[in-house]
Design a protein around this motif. Structure first.
Motif, short mmCIF file in Angstrom:
data_model
loop_
_atom_site.label_atom_id
_atom_site.label_comp_id
_atom_site.label_asym_id
_atom_site.label_seq_id
_atom_site.Cartn_x
_atom_site.Cartn_y
_atom_site.Cartn_z
N UNK A 1 0.80 -1.16 -0.07
CA UNK A 1 -0.08 -0.01 -0.13
C UNK A 1 0.89 1.24 -0.11
N UNK A 2 1.78 1.23 0.82
CA UNK A 2 2.76 2.43 0.80
C UNK A 2 3.41 2.82 -0.29
N UNK A 3 4.17 1.44 -1.04
CA UNK A 3 4.89 1.73 -2.49
C UNK A 3 3.88 2.14 -3.41
N UNK A 4 2.71 1.72 -3.48
CA UNK A 4 1.66 2.35 -4.56
C UNK A 4 1.40 3.58 -4.24
N UNK A 5 1.20 4.01 -3.09
CA UNK A 5 0.78 5.62 -2.91
C UNK A 5 1.84 6.56 -3.39
N UNK A 6 3.03 6.00 -2.90
CA UNK A 6 4.22 6.84 -3.20
C UNK A 6 4.48 6.94 -4.80
N UNK A 7 4.23 5.78 -5.70
CA UNK A 7 4.52 5.67 -6.98
C UNK A 7 3.62 6.57 -7.75
N UNK A 8 2.05 6.59 -7.23
CA UNK A 8 1.20 7.22 -7.96
C UNK A 8 1.37 8.89 -7.47
N UNK A 9 1.86 9.14 -6.44
CA UNK A 9 2.19 10.55 -6.02
C UNK A 9 3.11 10.96 -6.87
N UNK A 10 4.05 10.30 -7.18
CA UNK A 10 5.10 10.71 -8.14
C UNK A 10 4.61 11.41 -9.32
N UNK A 11 3.70 10.12 -9.78
CA UNK A 11 3.14 10.46 -11.25
C UNK A 11 2.24 11.68 -11.34
N UNK A 12 1.44 11.90 -10.13
CA UNK A 12 0.54 13.05 -10.16
C UNK A 12 0.91 14.51 -10.19
N UNK A 13 2.37 14.53 -9.98
CA UNK A 13 3.00 15.90 -9.89
C UNK A 13 2.97 16.40 -11.47
N UNK A 14 2.82 15.65 -12.32
CA UNK A 14 3.03 16.09 -13.60
C UNK A 14 1.59 16.96 -14.23
N UNK A 15 0.72 17.30 -13.45
CA UNK A 15 -0.28 18.44 -13.95
C UNK A 15 -1.52 17.64 -14.08
N UNK A 16 -2.34 18.45 -14.66
CA UNK A 16 -3.75 18.36 -14.99
C UNK A 16 -4.00 17.15 -15.84
N UNK A 17 -3.35 16.87 -17.10
CA UNK A 17 -3.49 15.72 -17.99
C UNK A 17 -3.27 14.49 -17.35
N UNK A 18 -2.30 14.43 -16.56
CA UNK A 18 -1.83 13.15 -15.95
C UNK A 18 -2.95 12.97 -14.59
N UNK A 19 -3.33 13.94 -14.15
CA UNK A 19 -4.34 13.70 -12.95
C UNK A 19 -5.79 13.18 -13.62
N UNK A 20 -6.24 14.11 -14.48
CA UNK A 20 -7.45 13.39 -15.17
C UNK A 20 -7.04 12.11 -15.91
N UNK A 21 -6.11 11.71 -16.10
CA UNK A 21 -5.85 10.26 -16.68
C UNK A 21 -6.03 9.32 -15.48
#
Length: 626
Positions: free
Chosen positions: A92-112
């Protein structure tokens, strides 16, 4: 003992990643697939270690901007999102950290991510935390909560769908318990407050819960020297400011609670941390794979203990400094919000002001009236004066000393925060110029000195575009307050004027160029005829060469401003303006036909100028005949 091969990665603070990326790459090579496909294979295996290796590899790749598009075009997010609710806490911890990293790249990524239904698992993960208990089970349990809240904040900041899902999950009442830093620690309290600040902005569904909570007003009353606690106080003030009923009821308390932050000189604090800044590893570096071959694990551990401790001390100092810079930036935003009302929502930027001007004759002056300050909240003006807020804002809007600037440039994160801090204070002052009287701002002399000081900064030409735009916007707003004081500009020479014109002519940024031209239009009503002629000639030539319709309309508007008070018949004759403005009108109409589909929010501005300029051309033709 045999050789041990380890993989070290550099990652942002707060992200717990020690990925063995080589495992994923090796599997990809062995099975003839790429790294992302290999990671997906790892995540779908039953073994916990395989899943962890896959998630750690995901976390590293997610920090590489060039890999984001590839990740989003794969099934990786869909496969990984259920792991946010895995029975194993490490997964759970590793998954949350990985998705947090990905989410910093802005609106399009977050919408995805939202479209791929990450919210179902994420909200379930957060809902599983019982904040009525005393603290977390362990450090891993706490870190997973932090990663999840950071991820949810990024999603809500970019996606209205995520905010709506948050509302429907009714998580806000339980999250407010996380403000208790005596139970959960300051890092958790700050992270929760950052999240609530985002979801409370323009979200009326959250306002009743926040208005009925006692914890936010209580935080305002806490007196402390800790930068982390000061940041938490500022976040609480910002949340109250987002709730209309609370903002109106607590204006004085909010401003008084921020006074401690306003009184701290950030340059002094930066100077006191210069060694840590110089020794710190840049947190914005792209993660890199570092393979080291060590014969003995124990030897490696012993040799790195001291360096790890030193790095930890540096990280703590820098984290405190970042809290201070973030808190002070938030102060500027809060003051800007408090100095606005629903009727004054167009005061955010100069371009927005221009877009809301009514259609009027070209010779009507755009002067500030007493009614413009009538919408200010109760006690706002009184507290601003009492706490000497204008002087403190101006102090923080100053550039760094050259020696300090070189030090700060070595640490990308700090450099970015310092730049944003300065821009926020410049914008805050600009907004106050639009809502306060000259007297409230310190008087005409202080405003003039501010304008001159900013001009010297701008004409150095060393500022980045964001800072330069904020400087010229504040210059433009402050200059508009000096329209009645020609005496202050009696010493301006043609050489001084040419410096401004040179800055405007060389400017490639659209917004900054518009600011320069609008200032020249204002100066045209303040200077002697010989200097006015120089300005008019420049505007005529620059408008004739302008390709952007909006910039052209603003240039024409500045030209009309010059003739709003005086007719200047000699200038009209000597520059053969009748023919020139008719040519400009044709140019304007031509560009309007070409670009009319791209006007968007600037349509009101451009059509206002279209109407006014037709009247101006008619006026000039009539004047020429006479």
């Amino acid at each position: 003992m045999g050789k041990v091969r380890k993989v070290k990665t550099r990652t942002p603070t707060g992200v717990n990643i020690s990925a063995d990326l080589e495992d994923a790459l090796d599997v990809g090579e062995a099975e003839g697939v790429g790294p992302i496909e290999a990671i997906c294979m790892h995540l779908q295996r039953p073994d916990v270690e395989d899943k962890l290796n896959g998630l750690h590899s995901f976390a590293v790749l997610a920090l590489r901007k060039e890999k984001v598009r590839e990740i989003c075009s794969s099934d990786l997010a869909r496969i990984a999102s259920p792991l946010l609710c895995d029975k194993e806490s490490a997964i759970r911890n590793a998954a949350a950290g990985a998705f947090r990293n990905l989410s910093v790249f802005g609106t399009e990524v977050c919408d995805f991510l939202v479209e791929n239904d990450i919210l179902t698992a994420l909200l379930a993960l957060i809902r599983g935390y019982d904040l009525t208990k005393n603290g977390f089970e362990n450090e891993l349990h706490a870190d997973t909560f932090l990663q999840a809240i950071h991820l949810l904040r990024n999603l809500c900041e970019s996606s209205p769908t995520a905010t709506e899902a948050f509302n429907q999950a009714n998580l806000l009442p339980s999250l407010l318990l996380g403000f208790d830093y005596t139970k959960f620690g300051l890092e958790v309290a700050i992270t929760v407050a950052q999240m609530v600040l985002v979801v409370s902005e323009n979200n009326s569904s959250s306002w009743n819960v926040l208005a009925s909570s006692n914890i936010l007003p209580e935080l305002l009353g806490i007196t402390t020297e800790s930068y982390a606690q000061l940041y938490l106080n500022a976040l609480a003030a910002g949340i109250l400011c987002n709730v209309p009923a609370c903002s109106a009821a607590h204006t004085r308390e909010i401003l008084n609670s921020l006074d401690k932050l306003l009184s701290i000189n950030p340059q002094e604090q930066l100077l006191s941390c210069k060694n840590e800044i110089q020794n710190a590893k840049s947190k914005n570096e792209v993660p890199v794979l570092e393979i080291s071959m060590e014969t003995e694990e124990l030897t490696e551990s012993q040799s790195t203990n001291q360096s790890k401790q030193n790095q930890c001390d540096v990280d703590v100092t820098l984290k405190n400094l970042e809290h201070l810079l973030d808190a002070q930036r938030l102060v500027a935003e809060i003051i800007t919000n408090l100095g606005s009302s629903d009727d004054q929502s167009n005061w955010g930027t100069d371009s927005e002001q221009s877009e809301t001007e009514s259609v009027a004759d070209y010779d009507m002056e755009d002067e500030q009236t007493d009614s413009e300050t009538s919408g200010l909240p109760a006690n706002f003006l009184e507290t601003i004066k009492q706490n000497k807020v204008i002087e403190k804002l101006w102090q923080k809007a100053q550039p760094l000393e050259p020696a300090l600037e070189k030090i700060v440039a070595q640490q990308e994160t700090i450099k970015d925060k310092v730049s944003k801090l300065r821009v926020s204070y410049l914008i805050c002052l600009q907004n106050l110029c639009n809502v306060l009287t000259e007297e409230d701002l310190g008087g005409y002399s202080d405003i003039y000195n501010m304008w001159m000081n900013l001009g010297q900064q701008a004409l150095k030409g060393t500022e980045d575009i964001t800072v330069m735009e904020a400087i010229t916007s504040l210059m433009r707003s402050s200059l508009s307050l000096l329209k009645s004081r020609k005496d202050l500009f009696s010493q301006m020479t043609e050489n001084d004027l040419n410096l401004i014109i040179d800055g405007a002519s060389k400017c490639t940024d659209l917004n900054i160029r518009v600011n320069w031209n609008r200032m020249l239009g204002t100066l045209g009503s303040l200077l002697s005829e010989s200097l006015v002629k120089v300005i008019v000639l420049f505007l005529l030539n620059s408008c004739a060469q302008e390709n952007d319709l909006w910039a052209l309309s603003e240039g024409l508007d500045a030209l009309m401003d010059i003739f709003a008070v005086e007719d200047w018949p000699q200038i009209i004759a000597e520059l053969e303006m009748c023919d020139r403005v008719q040519a400009l009108e044709e140019l304007f109409k031509s560009k309007l036909r070409q670009q009319r589909r791209d006007l968007k929010e600037r349509r009101p501005t451009i059509y206002t100028v279209k109407t006014n300029f037709a009247r101006f051309v008619f006026y000039l033709n009539k004047n020429c005949k006479q």
